[in-house]
Scaffold this active site. Structure first.
Site, PDB file in Angstrom:
ATOM      1  N   ALA A  81      -1.992   1.394  -2.236  1.00  0.00           N
ATOM      2  CA  ALA A  81      -1.150   0.653  -2.933  1.00  0.00           C
ATOM      3  C   ALA A  81       0.195   1.086  -2.564  1.00  0.00           C
ATOM      4  O   ALA A  81       0.632   2.117  -3.028  1.00  0.00           O
ATOM      5  CB  ALA A  81      -1.169   0.756  -4.469  1.00  0.00           C
ATOM      6  N   CYS A  82       1.088   0.561  -1.606  1.00  0.00           N
ATOM      7  CA  CYS A  82       2.014   0.672  -1.040  1.00  0.00           C
ATOM      8  C   CYS A  82       3.344   0.389  -1.223  1.00  0.00           C
ATOM      9  O   CYS A  82       3.460  -0.697  -2.164  1.00  0.00           O
ATOM     10  CB  CYS A  82       1.831   0.599   0.612  1.00  0.00           C
ATOM     11  N   THR A  83       4.595   0.827  -0.635  1.00  0.00           N
ATOM     12  CA  THR A  83       5.591   0.072  -0.675  1.00  0.00           C
ATOM     13  C   THR A  83       6.253  -0.170   0.677  1.00  0.00           C
ATOM     14  O   THR A  83       6.344   0.836   1.403  1.00  0.00           O
ATOM     15  CB  THR A  83       6.704   0.943  -1.797  1.00  0.00           C
ATOM     16  N   GLU A 136       0.634  -3.659   3.307  1.00  0.00           N
ATOM     17  CA  GLU A 136       1.025  -3.699   1.764  1.00  0.00           C
ATOM     18  C   GLU A 136       0.066  -4.385   1.000  1.00  0.00           C
ATOM     19  O   GLU A 136      -0.193  -6.013   1.064  1.00  0.00           O
ATOM     20  CB  GLU A 136       2.349  -4.365   1.875  1.00  0.00           C
TER      21      GLU A 136
END
Length: 470
Positions: A11-13, A101
């Site tokens: 769960a990235c940004t 993402e």
């Protein structure tokens, strides 16, 4: 998220910056790769692949790669048990890619075009796309064609860049996807939800989409023809979980880069694209990826009653954070910069590596479970773990170290750039410079680690005021 039993929550940004929005004319893409608090990454210069058949250990996706590819930097997993997960890099044509993402498609869409458990997923995307593309636009087209033909196992956002353009591609269902070019004077901060807004099907310079996506949406009553085709509304989600987990990170990024827009925590439906209030420096992008809501009640490092209300950008589960900088007036296959911070961005150091590096430092190719002292990943995780003992006190020392090393690294890049035109062997030159950058960071980080360990000896539950006369 992988489909293996030992699933890794990814769960990235992400951040994408157009060339006129950056201070020096660079196109910049970057992302925090989030999974587990302890899940080592390596950094490698991957060899140019010869034709072969690729099979994903994650989903079983198989594709015959009939043409040779070119070299590319990458941050693969420490173990090949679940696949490569190469994640990010710059290739021998000066093209950058970051994947992925993670996002979510809504059940209405998935009812008619479900995800394919055996389709392409995050694990495979860099490996089967980045070595073969000559531009960001070509990357969009190649990956899009694969998704349309084979399906995808996940909804994702994928970042592409070359020196002229940044593109963001989103997979919204098993076989349908859209991609938008980031305007030269704009940026985007993306956080685990489908984000692209209105699609202009006639504007092929700035939008590329899967064949038949509009008809698909119309046939299944997902979109009414002759109304705006808002991709994130038609394919994505915007629910209570998004309000807590995703939108606050977009707010934080936009507050940092466009404070005049007045984005406020609690807002949803923020615009995908923003114009910055001032040109974006590389360290501005670093600050976005290292943000944990500092100076707000939502900072999890504080004792505020709202400290864990929203999911921050930088958190303990970050494996690595990267910024891929495609610079003007250089050959980015050699002089593009792969900035890499192992571990948690807020507690780590972004080290610059030239794209043309012939090999990466030995400690960046090591690291497994459990901890080992010979690994770059574990060095920077150790720094963060020691800082965590009293983060409020130690964050200044971390910040001072980050600022000091950024200045040294930028100076090293400037000095190396001046030598490029006259160098007999440019790849040897940038390899030496990249190794020096890693060594500068290694020595300074080890010094701070030693200081923190020494100081920590004073903190123990076994403390007692000892009588000096006994």
């Amino acid at each position: 998220m992988t489909t293996k039993e030992n699933q890794l929550w990814r769960a990235c940004t992400s951040i994408l910056v157009g060339k006129n929005a950056s201070a020096d004319g660079s196109v910049i893409i970057g992302r925090n790769e989030d999974s587990k608090p302890a899940w080592p990454k390596h950094f490698r210069q991957m060899a140019a692949p010869m034709p072969y058949t690729f099979t994903s250990k994650d989903t079983g996706f198989t594709i015959k790669l009939t043409e040779p590819g070119v070299r590319y930097t990458a941050t693969p997993e420490w173990t090949a048990e679940y696949g490569v997960f190469a994640e990010d890099g710059i290739n021998g044509y000066g093209v950058a890619m970051s994947a992925t993402e993670s996002a979510y498609a809504n059940p209405r869409v998935l009812a008619y075009d479900p995800l394919n458990p055996k389709g392409i997923g995050e694990e495979a995307m860099i490996t089967v796309v980045l070595p073969y593309i000559h531009s960001a636009r070509e990357g969009v087209t190649r990956l899009g064609q694969i998704v349309s033909q084979y399906g995808t196992s996940e909804s994702n956002g994928i970042l592409f860049a070359d020196q002229q353009e940044a593109w963001y591609l989103e997979t919204g269902s098993g076989h349908h996807w859209v991609a938008q070019r980031i305007p030269d004077d704009a940026y985007a901060v993306v956080a685990n939800e489908l984000s692209i807004e209105a699609i202009d099907f006639a504007d092929t310079d700035n939008f590329i989409v899967s064949d038949g996506i509009a008809q698909f949406a119309a046939d299944h009553h997902l979109w009414r023809e002759n109304t705006p085709f808002i991709f994130r509304d038609i394919f994505g989600t915007n629910n209570a979980a998004d309000a807590v987990y995703n939108w606050p990170r977009v707010v934080a990024g936009q507050q940092l880069l466009t404070p005049s827009a007045g984005a406020q925590f609690g807002q949803t439906n923020l615009p995908f694209l923003r114009r910055p209030d001032r040109p974006i420096q590389i360290d501005d992008a670093m600050r976005v990826l290292a943000n944990h809501y500092e100076q707000t009640p939502y900072d999890p490092a504080t004792k505020s009653s709202d400290a864990h209300k929203y999911r921050p950008i930088s958190l303990a589960n970050t494996q690595e954070s990267h910024l891929l900088q495609l610079r003007p007036n250089v050959d980015n296959s050699i002089a593009g910069i792969h900035w890499l911070a192992m571990g948690v961005a807020a507690e780590s150091i972004y080290v610059p590596f030239y794209a043309g590096i012939t090999d990466t430092p030995a400690d960046y190719q090591k690291g497994a479970l459990p901890y080992s002292a010979d690994s770059a990943y574990w060095r920077y995780k150790l720094l963060g773990i020691l800082a965590d003992r009293d983060f409020g006190r130690h964050k200044k020392a971390i910040g001072d170290l980050q600022d000091t090393l950024l200045a040294k690294h930028l100076g090293l890049i400037a000095a190396t750039d001046q030598q490029l035109a006259e160098a007999a062997d440019v790849r040897a030159l940038v390899t030496t410079a990249s190794n020096e950058a890693a060594q500068i960071a290694r020595e300074a980080t080890d010094q701070l680690i030693a200081e923190l360990i020494t100081e920590a000896t004073k903190v123990s539950p076994l403390r007692f005021q000892v009588d000096p006369n006994l």
